[in-house]
Write an enzyme that holds these catalytic residues in place. Structure first.
Site, PDB file in Angstrom:
ATOM      1  N   CYS A 121       8.074   8.800   8.387  1.00 26.07           N
ATOM      2  CA  CYS A 121       7.879   9.871   7.410  1.00 26.07           C
ATOM      3  C   CYS A 121       9.220  10.525   7.094  1.00 26.07           C
ATOM      4  CB  CYS A 121       6.945  10.948   7.961  1.00 26.07           C
ATOM      5  SG  CYS A 121       5.325  10.349   8.398  1.00 26.07           S
ATOM      6  N   LYS A 123       5.723   4.525  17.058  1.00 31.46           N
ATOM      7  CA  LYS A 123       5.610   3.418  16.096  1.00 31.46           C
ATOM      8  C   LYS A 123       6.877   3.357  15.252  1.00 31.46           C
ATOM      9  CE  LYS A 123       2.397   1.456  12.697  1.00 31.46           C
ATOM     10  NZ  LYS A 123       1.101   1.665  12.015  1.00 31.46           N
ATOM     11  N   ASN A 140       0.822  -1.191   0.000  1.00 30.76           N
ATOM     12  CA  ASN A 140       0.000   0.000   0.000  1.00 30.76           C
ATOM     13  C   ASN A 140       0.860   1.247   0.000  1.00 30.76           C
ATOM     14  OD1 ASN A 140      -0.535   2.017   2.415  1.00 30.76           O
ATOM     15  ND2 ASN A 140       0.138   0.084   3.346  1.00 30.76           N
TER      16      ASN A 140
END
Length: 315
Positions: free
Chosen positions: A141, A176, A79
């Site tokens: 990110c 995370k 994804n």
């Protein structure tokens, strides 16, 4: 264990404590696979889950990546959604009031950004909302202030962003971690030292697929995140490695689709788990696996599921 006077087996205690948050069971629906929670209220009994993580929230709304951005692989899924979301302010105004009406649920807000200031400002907005139990910091990110290197793959960047988030946050902070690192144990330790109350791992693995007929990438973004059962053995190993480096709770994830998968992660050192990709092939997966976990514990006379954490037998 002696037989119960009524002849019925006593129910196992499935509750776990995650950084001071009491969960009725260790199952948490993973960010990005469960919308904002409200979308699943007609499908899953949300109060039967340990909790759920809303999809990643940023300071401003984001449109995400162009399609195609999903592709099924052998025992997994690629994804590249691109962190599409309505933004932190809209979440507070539009989604949180509905979640607050629901009883006996635990809501975790996933937060991301491209600079430390992004994380800080997003958390400041979310601090205003009532009904959020903790933040989960997505550090996978690219840090645009430092040449695009991921926060989660550079120890110094990770330290800086976690320190900033912890200083701003009014709630427990879960970090995370990305699996795309040389040493997950090192990154887990950095997160703990910077103030994380818990860590969750692993996020998706960088991967890609090519259409051999057109010779073009299957995903418009070219690379994407690989999740699903294919990554589970690596994820279990990484949870085990991280558990040796930290004393804070660990939420394990990566390809969980059965009750035994949950137990495997817990034996490796996880306090709780997140289920993500399984919800794509069965929207009720989280609840069904929860029922299976209760049966698993009952059949094996496991009185307290929390006792399984770190229970790997090495002899």
């Amino acid at each position: 264990m002696s037989a119960h006077p009524s002849g019925r087996r006593p129910k196992s205690d499935l509750s776990v404590n995650l950084a001071g948050i009491q969960l009725k069971n260790p199952i948490i629906a993973a960010s990005g696979t469960f919308g904002y929670g409200v979308e699943f209220e007609d499908v899953v009994h949300l109060d039967r889950l340990g909790g759920f993580v809303v999809k990643g929230l940023s300071r401003e709304p984001m449109a995400g990546n162009p399609p195609p951005r999903l592709y099924e692989t052998a025992a997994g899924m690629l994804n590249a959604i691109g962190l599409q979301n309505i933004g932190a302010r809209a979440f507070i105004d539009e989604k949180l009031p509905k979640l607050r009406e629901m009883k006996n649920i635990v809501v975790l807000a996933n937060v991301f950004g491209y600079t430390r200031e992004d994380y800080e400002q997003t958390i400041e907005i979310l601090n205003e909302g009532e009904g959020i139990d903790a933040y989960e910091l997505n550090v996978s990110c690219p840090n645009t202030s430092h040449g695009g290197l991921q926060f989660g793959s550079d120890p110094r960047s990770l330290d800086e962003v976690v320190t900033t988030a912890k200083r701003t946050s009014r709630r427990p902070l879960i970090v995370k971690l990305s699996p795309n690192v040389t040493s997950i144990a090192q990154m887990a330790h950095v997160a703990q030292e910077a103030g994380a109350d818990a860590i969750s791992l692993v996020n998706t693995f960088v991967a890609m697929a090519i259409d051999t007929e057109t010779r073009k990438p299957r995903i418009a973004n070219v690379t994407a995140g690989l999740s699903g059962p294919a990554i589970k053995p690596i994820a279990v190993r990484m949870v085990y490695d991280a558990s040796k480096a930290v004393t804070i709770p660990i939420i394990g994830m990566g390809g969980i689709s059965t009750a035994a998968d949950i137990v495997e992660f817990m034996l490796a050192g996880a306090t709780a788990v997140q289920i993500g990709t399984a919800s794509y092939w069965d929207p009720r997966a989280t609840e069904k696996i929860g029922e299976a976990l209760e049966n698993w514990c009952g059949e094996r006379q496991v009185e307290r599921i929390a006792d399984l954490t770190g229970g790997l037998v090495m002899e």
